[in-house]
Design a protein around this motif. Structure first.
Motif, PDB file in Angstrom:
ATOM      1  N   GLY A 130       9.299  -3.819  23.000  1.00  0.00           N
ATOM      2  CA  GLY A 130       8.175  -2.897  23.193  1.00  0.00           C
ATOM      3  C   GLY A 130       8.531  -1.468  22.860  1.00  0.00           C
ATOM      4  O   GLY A 130       7.742  -0.758  22.214  1.00  0.00           O
ATOM      5  N   GLU A 131       9.710  -1.010  23.284  1.00  0.00           N
ATOM      6  CA  GLU A 131      10.094   0.372  22.999  1.00  0.00           C
ATOM      7  C   GLU A 131      10.319   0.570  21.502  1.00  0.00           C
ATOM      8  O   GLU A 131       9.904   1.592  20.933  1.00  0.00           O
ATOM      9  N   LEU A 132      10.941  -0.407  20.848  1.00  0.00           N
ATOM     10  CA  LEU A 132      11.166  -0.270  19.414  1.00  0.00           C
ATOM     11  C   LEU A 132       9.843  -0.223  18.652  1.00  0.00           C
ATOM     12  O   LEU A 132       9.655   0.638  17.784  1.00  0.00           O
ATOM     13  N   VAL A 133       8.926  -1.127  18.952  1.00  0.00           N
ATOM     14  CA  VAL A 133       7.647  -1.143  18.241  1.00  0.00           C
ATOM     15  C   VAL A 133       6.885   0.154  18.488  1.00  0.00           C
ATOM     16  O   VAL A 133       6.227   0.688  17.585  1.00  0.00           O
ATOM     17  N   ALA A 134       6.972   0.692  19.697  1.00  0.00           N
ATOM     18  CA  ALA A 134       6.308   1.967  19.980  1.00  0.00           C
ATOM     19  C   ALA A 134       6.882   3.090  19.126  1.00  0.00           C
ATOM     20  O   ALA A 134       6.141   3.933  18.583  1.00  0.00           O
ATOM     21  N   LEU A 135       8.209   3.109  18.964  1.00  0.00           N
ATOM     22  CA  LEU A 135       8.834   4.129  18.123  1.00  0.00           C
ATOM     23  C   LEU A 135       8.500   3.908  16.649  1.00  0.00           C
ATOM     24  O   LEU A 135       8.274   4.872  15.904  1.00  0.00           O
ATOM     25  N   MET A 136       8.471   2.654  16.221  1.00  0.00           N
ATOM     26  CA  MET A 136       8.074   2.357  14.842  1.00  0.00           C
ATOM     27  C   MET A 136       6.649   2.816  14.571  1.00  0.00           C
ATOM     28  O   MET A 136       6.339   3.323  13.488  1.00  0.00           O
TER      29      MET A 136
ATOM     30  N   LEU B  33       4.122  -3.741  14.475  1.00  0.00           N
ATOM     31  CA  LEU B  33       4.378  -5.065  15.040  1.00  0.00           C
ATOM     32  C   LEU B  33       4.569  -6.099  13.938  1.00  0.00           C
ATOM     33  O   LEU B  33       5.452  -6.972  14.031  1.00  0.00           O
ATOM     34  N   TYR B  34       3.753  -5.999  12.894  1.00  0.00           N
ATOM     35  CA  TYR B  34       3.886  -6.932  11.766  1.00  0.00           C
ATOM     36  C   TYR B  34       5.256  -6.783  11.111  1.00  0.00           C
ATOM     37  O   TYR B  34       5.925  -7.783  10.813  1.00  0.00           O
ATOM     38  N   HIS B  35       5.681  -5.542  10.879  1.00  0.00           N
ATOM     39  CA  HIS B  35       6.991  -5.307  10.270  1.00  0.00           C
ATOM     40  C   HIS B  35       8.093  -5.877  11.151  1.00  0.00           C
ATOM     41  O   HIS B  35       9.030  -6.519  10.659  1.00  0.00           O
TER      42      HIS B  35
ATOM     43  N   ASP C   4      18.441  15.545  26.827  1.00  0.00           N
ATOM     44  CA  ASP C   4      17.562  15.264  27.968  1.00  0.00           C
ATOM     45  C   ASP C   4      16.956  13.862  27.924  1.00  0.00           C
ATOM     46  O   ASP C   4      16.149  13.494  28.772  1.00  0.00           O
ATOM     47  N   GLY C   5      17.339  13.064  26.921  1.00  0.00           N
ATOM     48  CA  GLY C   5      16.872  11.688  26.827  1.00  0.00           C
ATOM     49  C   GLY C   5      15.664  11.478  25.943  1.00  0.00           C
ATOM     50  O   GLY C   5      15.231  10.336  25.743  1.00  0.00           O
ATOM     51  N   GLU C   6      15.106  12.541  25.367  1.00  0.00           N
ATOM     52  CA  GLU C   6      13.924  12.391  24.520  1.00  0.00           C
ATOM     53  C   GLU C   6      14.307  11.736  23.190  1.00  0.00           C
ATOM     54  O   GLU C   6      15.189  12.232  22.491  1.00  0.00           O
ATOM     55  N   PRO C   7      13.665  10.634  22.792  1.00  0.00           N
ATOM     56  CA  PRO C   7      13.993   9.984  21.517  1.00  0.00           C
ATOM     57  C   PRO C   7      13.622  10.866  20.328  1.00  0.00           C
ATOM     58  O   PRO C   7      12.560  11.507  20.324  1.00  0.00           O
ATOM     59  N   VAL C   8      14.500  10.903  19.347  1.00  0.00           N
ATOM     60  CA  VAL C   8      14.209  11.624  18.116  1.00  0.00           C
ATOM     61  C   VAL C   8      14.146  10.690  16.912  1.00  0.00           C
ATOM     62  O   VAL C   8      13.659  11.071  15.845  1.00  0.00           O
ATOM     63  N   GLY C   9      14.627   9.446  17.053  1.00  0.00           N
ATOM     64  CA  GLY C   9      14.608   8.500  15.945  1.00  0.00           C
ATOM     65  C   GLY C   9      15.400   7.261  16.283  1.00  0.00           C
ATOM     66  O   GLY C   9      15.857   7.087  17.423  1.00  0.00           O
ATOM     67  N   PHE C  10      15.568   6.393  15.290  1.00  0.00           N
ATOM     68  CA  PHE C  10      16.295   5.142  15.513  1.00  0.00           C
ATOM     69  C   PHE C  10      16.886   4.656  14.194  1.00  0.00           C
ATOM     70  O   PHE C  10      16.430   5.041  13.107  1.00  0.00           O
ATOM     71  N   VAL C  11      17.900   3.815  14.297  1.00  0.00           N
ATOM     72  CA  VAL C  11      18.520   3.207  13.132  1.00  0.00           C
ATOM     73  C   VAL C  11      18.835   1.758  13.477  1.00  0.00           C
ATOM     74  O   VAL C  11      19.298   1.466  14.579  1.00  0.00           O
ATOM     75  N   LEU C  12      18.563   0.867  12.531  1.00  0.00           N
ATOM     76  CA  LEU C  12      18.738  -0.567  12.758  1.00  0.00           C
ATOM     77  C   LEU C  12      19.723  -1.136  11.737  1.00  0.00           C
ATOM     78  O   LEU C  12      19.328  -1.597  10.662  1.00  0.00           O
ATOM     79  N   PRO C  13      21.018  -1.113  12.042  1.00  0.00           N
ATOM     80  CA  PRO C  13      21.990  -1.806  11.186  1.00  0.00           C
ATOM     81  C   PRO C  13      21.814  -3.319  11.368  1.00  0.00           C
ATOM     82  O   PRO C  13      21.528  -3.793  12.464  1.00  0.00           O
ATOM     83  N   ALA C  14      22.012  -4.065  10.294  1.00  0.00           N
ATOM     84  CA  ALA C  14      21.791  -5.514  10.366  1.00  0.00           C
ATOM     85  C   ALA C  14      22.553  -6.196   9.239  1.00  0.00           C
ATOM     86  O   ALA C  14      23.207  -5.549   8.417  1.00  0.00           O
TER      87      ALA C  14
END
Length: 309
Positions: A169-175, A201-203, A225-235
């Motif tokens: 849920g958190e990842l899809v919200a950020l996406m 969600l589709y992605h 302070d914990g505020e998200p600024v982005g994400f990275v998905l190594p795979a």
């Protein structure tokens, strides 16, 4: 002239007479179920291979996902060879794809400087012309990049903290947030047909959730302070270690955080002792391409994507 699918693995040598980098993967793909003989078509005159086409799909799926092989003898310079390739493609599509369905996207790896070489340019343009006659149009051109272990692992500053992604849920919200102002052609296209949340969600379900590599590689970057600024998905996509997705949230763009994100994703994969890390971005996404170069990634190829309306 005969147009038909190959009979099985025993005809891989025949199918591979026309050169392409994917030839070396065909046997493994057949064994894994990512390809099927009935998805691999040839046009023959006697025992001479004039043209070929093949689709790729996920193991266990009855429907191909991508048209990723289309080759023409003599590069299609002779008009009759181009005509043969068009006939091959129409025949194969009619027999292979579900009736009334939209054909899968076409993807072709090309050299990064393919326009600068006359022979290479003619071959690429000949294939694109054949696909155009079959109803496809250019969708996007992408740049393929690679980091190798002999390069230094990129470093990031201490201005961001990184944590695993605890739930879908958190990842899809950020996406969903990241799609606002995206420069990615596929993301922009999704937004013409669905909401940002549905596109995210589709992605996730159609691609990211299918990777079998550990999800604890995935990271969210935050301010102190914990505020998200982005994400990275190594795979790992079954062929190579990859940066599957990297994004800075709209409120934090322009601060260079993409460099920190990319450094973290590359570091995680480098710790797995992989022989390379690959990534791709749209050719027009200059900021992302520059970020990869700053991290030590080198452009080793391009990719032509075409689609049917």
């Amino acid at each position: 002239m005969t147009i038909r699918p190959i009979k099985g693995r025993e005809e891989l040598d025949l199918f591979s007479r026309l050169p392409y980098v994917l030839n070396e993967e065909l046997a493994d793909d057949l064994a894994a179920g990512r390809r099927r003989p009935e998805w691999m078509w040839v046009a023959l005159r006697g025992d001479r291979l004039l043209a070929r086409a093949a689709w790729w799909g996920r193991a266990g799926s009855d429907t191909p996902l991508l048209l990723d092989v289309l080759d023409i003898g003599d590069h299609g310079v002779r008009s009759d060879h181009a005509d043969i390739a068009v006939r091959l493609l129409h025949t194969a599509m009619s027999a292979t794809l579900p009736n009334g369905s939209r054909p899968p996207e076409y993807s072709r790896f090309v050299p990064p400087d393919w326009r600068a070489n006359t022979v290479t340019r003619q071959a690429v343009e000949a294939r694109m012309a054949v696909l155009g006659r079959a109803g496809a149009r250019l969708f996007v051109e992408r740049l393929r990049l690679e980091w190798r272990p002999e390069s230094p692992v990129p470093t990031h500053t201490e201005r961001l903290a990184f944590r695993p992604i605890p739930d879908t849920g958190e990842l899809v919200a950020l996406m969903t947030l990241a799609l606002d102002g995206t420069l990615d052609a596929h993301g922009c296209d999704d937004l013409t047909r669905m909401s940002a949340q549905d596109a995210a969600l589709y992605h996730y379900e159609d691609e990211l959730a299918r990777y079998t590599s550990p999800r604890d590689w995935w990271r969210i970057a935050t301010l102190p302070d914990g505020e998200p600024v982005g994400f990275v998905l190594p795979a790992h996509n079954g062929y190579n270690a990859i940066i599957a997705y990297i994004a800075t949230l709209p409120a934090h763009r322009g601060n260079g955080y993409v460099d920190d994100l990319l450094a973290e994703g590359t570091r995680i994969l480098a710790e797995q002792d992989v022989p390379r890390v690959r990534a791709s971005t749209d050719l027009g996404n200059i900021p992302m391409a520059n970020a990869f170069r700053r991290a030590g990634y080198v452009a080793f190829g391009g990719e032509i994507n075409m689609t049917w309306s």
